[in-house]
Design an enzyme around this catalytic site. Structure first.
Site, mmCIF file in Angstrom:
data_model
loop_
_atom_site.group_PDB
_atom_site.id
_atom_site.type_symbol
_atom_site.label_atom_id
_atom_site.label_comp_id
_atom_site.label_asym_id
_atom_site.label_seq_id
_atom_site.Cartn_x
_atom_site.Cartn_y
_atom_site.Cartn_z
ATOM 1 N N ASP A 102 -4.780 -3.041 6.054
ATOM 2 C CA ASP A 102 -5.066 -1.727 5.476
ATOM 3 C C ASP A 102 -4.383 -0.658 6.320
ATOM 4 O OD1 ASP A 102 -6.564 -2.589 3.362
ATOM 5 O OD2 ASP A 102 -8.479 -1.809 4.078
ATOM 6 N N SER A 127 4.250 -20.461 -1.853
ATOM 7 C CA SER A 127 4.136 -21.905 -1.686
ATOM 8 C C SER A 127 3.529 -22.505 -2.935
ATOM 9 C CB SER A 127 3.243 -22.288 -0.488
ATOM 10 O OG SER A 127 3.677 -21.674 0.689
ATOM 11 N N ASP A 157 -6.037 -9.828 1.135
ATOM 12 C CA ASP A 157 -5.717 -8.469 1.566
ATOM 13 C C ASP A 157 -6.213 -8.286 2.994
ATOM 14 O OD1 ASP A 157 -5.112 -5.849 1.871
ATOM 15 O OD2 ASP A 157 -6.303 -5.100 0.200
ATOM 16 N N GLU A 177 0.832 -1.210 0.000
ATOM 17 C CA GLU A 177 0.000 0.000 0.000
ATOM 18 C C GLU A 177 0.867 1.260 0.000
ATOM 19 O OE1 GLU A 177 -3.244 0.499 2.662
ATOM 20 O OE2 GLU A 177 -3.759 -1.643 2.668
#
Length: 823
Positions: A338, A263, A335, A195
């Protein structure tokens, strides 16, 4: 003269003898901490006799009559082999490294204290179910039983490292286990840094060029984000990106986004298996260290035997199998973080602004003890979104206006984290359906859970998914104003919204950290994925066979063909192949022609014995730096690895992206062919200076060495030769057998992040399943089990994964009993 010579000879001989005696004494002291795997113990805390059979690879097979005793014994063997590693993980989570390492680790401790993961772990102990609480308590008792043995039996302080640092070891507790699990979540998270980076670049680049560099997975387009500067009041700070040293310290859990979790995992239903049983392969990728983060173990529980990879410090088989179920993990790239920019109340700096009016920060002071330096006192502050992070961390100051601070929303910042309960339930599940239901309680780190039982397969995203307002100004892709309520999370989505795939019609499931679902925001899972390349190679390999075997899954796991090189080299060299007149031997033109001829005949295999991978990687590295540095200046330092989608967009001129090839600072208009040619010349010059002028003698493996380095002693002269493990390896950044390169510094192609655990499970014949870790079971450098698996790992070999007690006892290196102490 003769007399003087005799005395000098006697003195020299005496010094040699004293040196030898000192070395022998040091060796004897250090070997005191090597456990005797045949030694029996009478201990309080164990309920009934427990047998621990260590097979010939020192994998403990724990045979206990009760679940509590099995976890007790697991804690005991973890502490026997990895006590130093466990205490270091705990200190890291607690923010107490500076007590040992001084000012070097203050920044690490400061950020850990601000996140306050250890306090959250202590609170989360109470929300585990009774079975998990019992497991945590029994495991902690087992660890403490070995610590007591070390203290009472003069066992070399428990590990050689304790002779260099404080040997005070606090008792292990259930909270320590949960703190290490949260530490794993930290190591696997990258969205905070992403971000900040996107916001920094949006202040430099126009939107169309930002889309070139931070390209989305080439699927349906995402609506354009607002200009970051327009979101924030007042002028933005001057751009001054800095290299943050604490991100790269071997002791730091805060690694750059380039080394976020990765992975591979794939599975096949019985009808796609030649032997008629489900198949599953998994290789989680973590930082390479000595010893490995992984520790192999087998537990005999009331529900049956389980075997696989454990993390010392936690009472669970994190990846592995039972007779009925196999499970593997890959990073989901959900996600789950934030950055929220909080506006400080101008009338009261102890408050921040919200749509409901000013609210006070929650504050608390904490003291960091620093070895050989004054203690450091910091004030922890939290808003309703999460902890306030200083601008010096993650370069947040570059995107935070004056009068504002940055807060972090993150799923791992839960004080009611039931992930450990979920892991215990998963380990004892008897079917895919049970395992999926166990995943309901996972909070963090979010993972893709790959499952296989006797009848079918599934892929389930586990971990809490944040619920965002559809009107969120940046959709969680850049920091957003907290004083606008719609930019904060509104809770968590129901588990049913987590992506799930069960027994697909194709009969195959796979994940390489690639995009798994295409849903519109806010159900999108993520905009940033960990892979767009390896998945191409996996699909190609899976399509070559109608049915698969254990061997074909192993072949895919060890595949070293690089789809990035195969895709990009024909593009960047399109106007260079077989062009120009023959050049004299020894000239740069001749060297370029030789390199191009080699690569024109190369199939993209990143074999350690070939020069082509080295040429290709250096060419792409120089090329990308030339494209970026002219446009974004010092920000180019943050792009330490090839961005395949960016380079492809530039050389295909998608959306006018070829403008990156023109050097702004020069008068001529450079083409992409010009940049490709000059980059190749520079790359060959760099390689010639390091490896000599003879291209055919260059070897990828000389540069791409697996660096299993000791996090503490790995940089100490002389000692590093005893504690570090270095090996020539094949593979690369985007091969299925991934060997993520360091990316910068004097050795940019060191292999530092790879599949340190590999497992392949075949339910047609479960005892033919296999696994391997990257070093060995022991954390003691003088143990023969410190690195005994490393060469097998390098060569792509495995050891058996059997639940048969007779096979465990065959050629066992130890058979010990833990017996209850009399009342």
């Amino acid at each position: 003269m003769v007399l003087a010579f005799r005395w000098l000879l006697r003195l020299f001989t005496g010094l040699v003898v004293l040196g030898v005696v000192a070395l022998l004494l040091a060796y004897w002291i250090l070997t005191r901490s090597l456990p005797d795997y045949n030694e029996n113990f009478t201990l309080s805390g164990v309920e009934q006799p427990v047998e621990i059979v260590r097979n010939n690879n020192n994998v403990p097979h724990i045979f206990a009559k009760t679940e509590a005793d099995a976890f007790y014994a697991l804690g005991f063997v973890h502490a026997q082999d990895r006590l130093w590693q466990m205490t270091m993980l705990r200190r890291t989570a607690q923010g107490r490294l500076s007590e040992l390492f001084g000012t070097r680790t203050v920044k690490i401790d400061e950020l850990m204290r601000r996140l306050d993961l250890y306090t959250l772990a202590k609170t989360s102990v109470e929300v585990q179910d009774d079975r998990t609480k019992a497991a945590l308590a029994a495991y902690s008792s087992g660890v403490n039983a070995w610590i007591e043995q070390v203290n009472s039996g003069a066992r070399g302080r428990g590990a050689p490292e304790f002779f260099f640092f404080s040997n005070e070891i606090a008792a292990w507790s259930p909270a320590d286990c949960l703190a290490i699990q949260k530490l794993m979540a930290l190591q696997l998270s990258s969205h905070l840094e992403s971000e900040v980076q996107r916001a920094q670049l949006s202040l430099i680049l126009p939107p169309e060029r930002l889309r070139d560099l931070l390209a989305d997975d080439p699927n349906p387009a995402v609506a354009a984000l607002p200009d970051y500067a327009s979101l924030m009041p007042g002028p933005m700070p001057a751009a001054n990106p800095r290299k943050l040293a604490y991100l790269d310290d071997p002791l730091s859990p805060f690694h750059s986004a380039a080394f976020a979790g990765a992975s591979n995992a794939w599975a096949a239903v019985p009808k796609r298996s030649a032997a008629g049983g489900s198949l599953l392969a998994n290789d989680p990728h973590l930082q390479l260290t000595a010893p490995s983060f992984w520790y192999l173990a087998r537990l005999q529980l009331p529900t049956g035997g389980v075997i696989g990879g454990t993390i010392p410090g936690m009472p669970i088989v994190l990846v592995g199998r039972s007779d009925k179920l196999g499970w593997g993990l890959t990073s989901s790239y959900l996600d789950d973080q934030d950055v929220v920019i909080e506006k400080i109340n101008p009338a009261n700096p102890e408050e921040y602004l919200t749509p409901e009016g000013p609210k006070p920060f929650i504050t608390r002071r904490t003291i960091i003890t620093v070895k050989d330096a004054p203690p450091v006192t910091i004030t922890q502050r939290w808003s309703e979104s999460g902890p306030i992070l200083p601008g010096s961390h993650y370069d947040l100051q570059s995107v935070t206006p004056a009068g504002h601070v940055a807060a972090l929303e993150w799923t791992a910042l839960s004080d009611k984290d039931t992930s450990m309960t979920a892991a215990v339930r998963l380990m004892t599940s008897a079917s895919v359906d049970e395992a999926i239901e166990a995943g309901r309680l996972f909070i963090a780190p979010s993972q893709n859970l790959m499952l296989a039982d006797q009848n079918g397969i599934a892929l389930q995203l586990i971990g809490a998914m944040p619920a965002r307002d559809p009107g969120h100004r940046t959709q969680g892709r850049m920091p957003a104003p907290g004083w606008e309520g719609k930019n904060r999370w509104t809770g968590m989505l129901p588990y049913e919204d987590n992506p799930r795939f069960v027994n697909p019609g194709s009969g195959l499931l796979g994940n390489t950290n690639n995009k798994i679902i295409d849903r519109p925001f806010p159900l999108h899972v993520s905009f940033d994925w960990g892979d767009t390349q390896r998945i191409q190679r996996w699909l190609a390999l899976m399509k070559t066979r109608e049915v698969h075997t254990r061997e074909s899954f192993i072949e895919a796991q060890l595949d070293t063909v690089d789809p990035t090189a195969r895709n990009l080299l024909p593009l960047i060299g399109a106007d260079l192949w077989f062009t120009g007149d023959a050049a004299p031997e020894g000239t740069p033109e001749r060297q370029r022609q030789t390199a191009l001829k080699l690569m024109a005949e190369w199939n993209g295999e990143m074999n350690e014995h070939l020069p082509e991978p080295l040429i290709a990687e250096e060419w792409l590295r120089v090329l990308q730096d030339r494209l970026l540095r002219d446009e974004i200046g010092p920000m180019a330092d943050k792009f330490t690895h090839i961005e395949p989608l960016f380079v492809e967009r530039v050389f295909r001129n998608e959306g006018g992206a070829s403008v990156w090839c023109d050097v702004i600072q020069s008068a001529p208009v450079e083409t992409c062919t010009d940049i490709a040619r000059s980059s190749l010349d520079e790359a060959l010059l760099n390689l010639s200076e390091k490896y000599g002028p003879n291209i055919e003698s260059w070897r990828w493996g000389d540069a791409h060495q697996a660096a299993h380095d000791h996090p503490v002693l790995g940089d100490v002269p002389v000692l590093r030769y005893f504690v570090n493990i270095r090996q020539s390896t094949s593979g690369g950044d985007t091969t299925l057998m991934r060997g993520r390169t360091k990316g910068d510094g004097a050795e940019p192609f060191l292999n530092v992040h790879a599949g340190a655990y590999r497992g392949v499970y075949d339910f047609a014949d479960p005892d033919s399943s296999v696994f391997i870790i990257s070093t060995g079971q022991s954390g003691h450098p003088l143990s023969r089990f410190y690195d005994d698996q490393s060469e097998l790992w390098r060569r792509g070999e495995y050891i058996p994964m059997s639940l048969d007690p007779a096979l465990a006892r065959a050629a066992a290196v130890g058979d010990a009993w833990l017996t209850p102490a009399p009342p």
